[in-house]
Every structure is written in structure tokens, then in C-alpha cells.
Design an enzyme around this catalytic site. Structure first.
Site, PDB file in Angstrom:
ATOM      1  N   THR A 243       0.883  -1.245   0.164  1.00 59.18           N
ATOM      2  CA  THR A 243       0.085   0.098  -0.003  1.00 59.18           C
ATOM      3  C   THR A 243       0.886   1.203   0.067  1.00 59.18           C
ATOM      4  OG1 THR A 243      -0.374  -0.478   2.268  1.00 59.18           O
ATOM      5  CG2 THR A 243      -1.991  -0.976   0.959  1.00 59.18           C
TER       6      THR A 243
ATOM      7  N   SER B 267       3.423   4.349   0.741  1.00 53.51           N
ATOM      8  CA  SER B 267       3.368   5.517   1.851  1.00 53.51           C
ATOM      9  C   SER B 267       2.950   6.667   1.608  1.00 53.51           C
ATOM     10  CB  SER B 267       5.150   5.420   2.288  1.00 53.51           C
ATOM     11  OG  SER B 267       5.840   6.088   1.014  1.00 53.51           O
TER      12      SER B 267
ATOM     13  N   SER C 223      15.803  17.488   6.271  1.00 51.64           N
ATOM     14  CA  SER C 223      17.112  17.440   5.314  1.00 51.64           C
ATOM     15  C   SER C 223      17.399  16.034   5.028  1.00 51.64           C
ATOM     16  CB  SER C 223      18.076  18.003   6.000  1.00 51.64           C
ATOM     17  OG  SER C 223      18.389  17.289   7.214  1.00 51.64           O
ATOM     18  N   GLY C 224      16.277  15.250   4.828  1.00 44.37           N
ATOM     19  CA  GLY C 224      16.373  13.863   4.286  1.00 44.37           C
ATOM     20  C   GLY C 224      16.547  14.246   2.579  1.00 44.37           C
TER      21      GLY C 224
ATOM     22  N   ILE D 157      14.654  13.786   0.214  1.00 48.59           N
ATOM     23  CA  ILE D 157      13.440  14.744  -0.626  1.00 48.59           C
ATOM     24  C   ILE D 157      13.848  16.000  -0.428  1.00 48.59           C
ATOM     25  CG2 ILE D 157      11.128  15.226  -0.589  1.00 48.59           C
ATOM     26  CD1 ILE D 157      10.467  12.257  -0.114  1.00 48.59           C
TER      27      ILE D 157
ATOM     28  N   GLU E  74      17.268  17.688  -1.976  1.00 41.63           N
ATOM     29  CA  GLU E  74      17.170  17.608  -3.246  1.00 41.63           C
ATOM     30  C   GLU E  74      16.301  18.993  -3.700  1.00 41.63           C
ATOM     31  OE1 GLU E  74      17.289  12.859  -4.703  1.00 41.63           O
ATOM     32  OE2 GLU E  74      15.539  14.220  -5.096  1.00 41.63           O
TER      33      GLU E  74
ATOM     34  N   HIS F 278      41.863   7.488 -19.078  1.00 46.42           N
ATOM     35  CA  HIS F 278      42.317   8.769 -18.539  1.00 46.42           C
ATOM     36  C   HIS F 278      41.881   9.867 -19.946  1.00 46.42           C
ATOM     37  CE1 HIS F 278      44.786  12.083 -17.298  1.00 46.42           C
ATOM     38  NE2 HIS F 278      45.143  12.008 -18.356  1.00 46.42           N
TER      39      HIS F 278
END
Length: 470
Positions: free
Chosen positions: A142, A144, A180-181, A183, A186, A436
Site C-alpha cells: 500500500t 507510503s 533534510s532527508g 527529498i 534535493e 584517462h
């Protein structure tokens, strides 16, 4: 009397995990019923991965143009058209979402039930249209939803979440981001690079809960160039006639006005309306059914979890893997089919990207660090910032994890995740070709440190008394 539908495997939820579970169960010979109230597509396409990357893409382009002077390229005044930015985002988002809905439309309509479901027994579900589903096994997928505590809910249309922010008709002038996770950070950086005045607030002191203090310090320095960061603070938001007033206290204190607030406080699993008490499941302290990640089975029951609802690793590739494991085990029940899990691997699409892979530094582990502040290819491209830390197990130097914020980080992270999953050592990595000049060459610095700290002793030849191969 209510109609009763029967099947081998009932799947509640038609997101990434639910679709994978239904497909795996069906491909393993089980009859299935897939239950969802809307069949509107996946979280990723509608409100997650894809719309966020569309906003980030616009922000990246604006930031790239703003830095053109570094290369001797003079750009005139640049105007960011907020309605156009958000319009393209929604147009492309809708195209991605339509693709997922098209895949759902190809399913047998006789096996898709447009309804909500709740448990009335360990093997029985009550649908909101009055029908009952009797299933040999049940998969809960289901998903979140964004967490919105009461002080934020009172903000009304001044409150944004990761579900609603994409519907903005224009970019706000001032935005407070709380959390400040992945999501939060970003979107905070993306909006800031699109000309929005952004302040980021968090009760904790660790952006994205990064494990390595050196990598965290590098990330914080990068983020603070674009926006204001307040850590270690509690906030109180109030609705005003002009927008929102936020007061904060803790490591710092103050107050400021904003047009909108984006609550990025996490996404708890959608379990409240399932009546889990009727299913007889053991729940953990957060109310999530206890389960085995190698089978996704809940205890000794015939019920399985898959995806964000399991509250393990809320990532699309993990949700898909969860669904495949749960569906296969639900079809084979009661015989368990244990599946080894991939190395834990998460990406945050800041610029530069952040990645956390595998295990952190542990007792007996050794580390190696690569500084991208002066790395050749990064300097050529004007992206020379960030840090990478590798973790390796002693005594052989087998790679076990990494933390990084570095240019090209999403590509470096994939390579490292594959190396860790294949149990490569630092010396084995160094034996592979590095072209390189590339960003991948930056890994050599960290790998050499690990190799120096974990010398491998060659087995001694019993006849000569010298190391074999010497």
C-alpha cells in the site's frame, strides 16, 4: 449476502511493489487479484522520482548557464520562467505516469479490483464495495504518504509536500523546507538554483543522515552556497495573511516569513486503514508488521509485505525486488524461497550527487578517501568539489561500503555497488582498466590507501620457505 471472490494471491496496492508482486505470483502459477482504489500509476512516476528529476534538471541547466563565465563564455541576462519550468515538469510527468497506467491497463480486467481493502481475518479482505476476497495468501503493498504533523496541516494551501509541490503554477519567491532527508535536500537545492530564496530547517545535525563526517562536511559546504541551513532547531509555523511565519529555536533562533512551506518530514507506510489487528500480525514499535526480508513474509502468517509499506529501504529498485520476492513466496506458500538481498544502495540527486552504499566503517575496517576538489576531469569541467570515502574489511581489503558526494556520483556509486556485491578487493579494483581522463580515475586515490593498509600475505611454499609466486 456479499459476493465472495477467491484467489491464490491477493495483492493490495498497484504501485511498483504491488505490480511486481502480482506479476511474480501469476508467473509462478498462482491465480491473483490486484486491489487498488485508483490504479493511477506508481509513486515514482506521479510524485516521486520523475517529477523531482524534472525539477532538478531545470535547476542544473540554470546553474550550468550561470557558471559559463568560468570557460570564457559570456552569457547575457538569464530569466527563469517559473510557469514554464513547472509546465514542462507536469507535461513530462504526465507522460511518464501515462506509461505506467498503460501497463496496468494491459492486465486482465477480471483480476483488477478498483476498491480499498481491509482485513477481516488473516486470509479475508473486506472491500469498500461490499465484496469479500478470500485468499490463500495476501501481499500488502500500500505504499507510503507524506507525514504532515498538526502544526503544518493548519497551513492549508501554504503547505507543500512531496505529493503536492508539483502542482505549483509558478515558483514561489521564498520557500521554507523542513527536513533534510533526500527529498528535502534535493528540492531545497533545486528551488534555490531556480532563483527561489530557500531556507532549510532540521531538528537533527546530519544532512541525509550521512555516515562519514568528512563527506558530510563537504556536502554541507556545497549546499550552503545555494541556501540557508538551520540545523538542530525546532520550528513553529503560523499561517499569516501574506504566507507563513516561521519561528525557530535550538542551536540558533529567529523568525522569518515565507510564501510557502515544504514539509519533507518523511513518508510513513500506509497501514492505518487496513485493520491489521484482524490479521493477527506482530507489529514492531512503529506499527509495521515484523517480516523477513529474504521472503517478505510476516512471521508465521500467510501475509507478505512489499515496497515502502515495509519501511525498510524506500527506494524504487528495492520496492520492485520486494514485490518479486513477496509474489514468488506468496505463490509458493508455505514453502519458503529465500532470496539474498542486494547491497544497500541509495542515491540523492543533489548536484553533485550523494550516495550511501553497503556497510559503514566498522571494527577492523580500513578507509580510503578521494578528494574531488582537485581531480583532473572534475577540474576540466569546473565541477571539482566533493569527497568520497571507501570502507574495506581487513585483512584482505574487500570493499564493504562507500559514502560520497562527487561529480558523476550516480555513476561512481553504481560501479562501487557492483564491486561490493561481487566482493572485490581494493587491489582487484586497481587491476581493472581506468581510462584517462575520467572521473572514475579519482577512485584510485582511495583504493591505493586501502591496499596500503591491507597488504595481502602470499601463501608460503612449504618446500622452499618463500612466498608462492615470489
Amino acid at each position: 449476502m456479499a459476493d465472495t471472490l477467491t484467489c491464490d494471491v491477493a495483492v493490495i496496492g498497484a504501485g511498483t511493489a504491488g505490480l511486481a508482486a502480482e506479476r511474480a505470483a501469476r508467473h509462478n502459477g498462482a491465480s491473483t487479484l490486484l486491489i487498488d482504489p485508483t490504479f493511477n500509476g506508481t509513486t515514482c512516476a506521479n510524485v516521486g522520482c520523475m517529477p523531482s528529476k524534472l525539477l532538478i534538471a531545470a535547476a542544473t541547466e540554470a546553474h550550468r548557464i550561470a557558471g559559463a563565465d568560468l570557460f570564457g563564455i559570456r552569457v547575457g541576462a538569464v530569466t527563469i520562467d517559473g510557469p514554464a519550468v513547472m509546465g514542462r515538469l507536469r507535461s513530462e510527468r504526465d507522460r511518464f505516469a501515462a506509461g505506467t497506467r498503460h501497463a496496468i491497463d494491459r492486465l486482465d480486467p477480471a483480476t483488477t479490483l478498483r476498491a480499498t481493502a481491509r482485513f477481516i481475518g488473516p486470509d479475508r479482505l473486506q472491500l469498500d464495495d461490499g465484496r469479500i476476497v478470500q485468499a490463500r495468501t495476501i501481499v500488502i503493498a500500500t505504499g507510503s504518504s507524506p507525514l504532515v504533523p498538526p502544526p503544518f496541516a493548519a497551513l492549508g494551501d501554504r503547505l507543500l509536500t512531496s505529493d503536492t509541490v508539483w502542482d505549483l503554477p509558478d515558483l514561489p519567491r521564498r520557500l521554507a523546507v523542513v527536513g533534510s532527508g533526500s527529498i528535502g535536500i534535493e528540492l531545497a537545492q533545486a528551488f534555490a538554483r531556480l532563483g527561489v530564496e530557500v531556507s532549510l530547517f532540521d531538528r537533527g545535525h546530519s544532512l541525509i543522515k550521512l555516515r562519514c563526517k568528512k563527506v558530510h562536511a563537504a556536502l554541507q559546504a556545497i549546499i550552503e552556497r545555494d541556501l540557508t541551513v538551520h540545523q538542530g532547531v525546532a520550528i513553529l509555523p503560523d499561517r499569516t495573511a501574506e504566507g507563513v511565519r516561521i519561528r525557530w529555536n535550538g542551536d540558533s533562533s529567529g523568525e522569518a516569513g515565507f510564501d510557502m512551506v515544504l514539509a519533507a518530514l518523511g513518508r510513513p507506510p500506509n497501514l492505518d486503514r487496513l485493520d491489521l489487528d484482524k490479521a493477527g500480525l506482530e507489529l514492531d514499535e512503529d506499527g509495521v508488521p515484523c517480516h523477513d526480508r529474504s521472503t517478505m513474509r510476516c512471521g508465521d502468517s500467510a501475509i507478505f509485505l512489499a515496497g515502502d509499506v515495509a519501511a525498510d529501504l524506500p527506494l524504487l529498485h528495492e520496492a520492485s525486488h520486494d514485490g518479486a520476492i513477496a509474489g514468488r513466496n506468496a505463490a509458493a506458500f508455505p514453502a519458503p524461497i529465500r532470496t539474498p538481498r542486494h547491497v544497500p544502495f541509495s542515491l540523492t540527486f543533489t548536484d553533485p550527487p550523494v550516495a550511501t552504499i553497503g556497510d559503514p566503517e566498522a571494527e577492523g575496517a580500513v578507509t580510503g578517501t578521494a578528494d574531488y576538489g582537485d581531480q583532473g576531469r572534475a577540474r576540466v569541467e569546473g565541477r571539482n568539489e566533493g569527497l568520497l570515502t571507501l570502507y574495506a574489511a581487513a585483512p584482505d581489503g574487500r570493499l564493504i561500503g562507500a559514502d560520497l558526494v562527487a561529480p558523476g556520483g550516480e555513476h561512481l556509486a553504481h560501479m562501487l555497488a557492483w564491486a561490493i556485491e561481487r566482493r572485490l578487493t581494493g587491489s582487484e579494483m586497481l587491476e581493472l582498466p581506468f581510462y584517462h581522463p575520467t572521473l572514475e580515475e579519482g577512485l584510485k586515490q582511495a583504493l591505493r590507501t586501502i591496499c596500503a593498509a591491507t597488504p595481502i600475505e602470499l601463501p608460503v611454499d612449504q618446500d622452499s620457505g618463500t612466498p608462492s609466486g615470489a
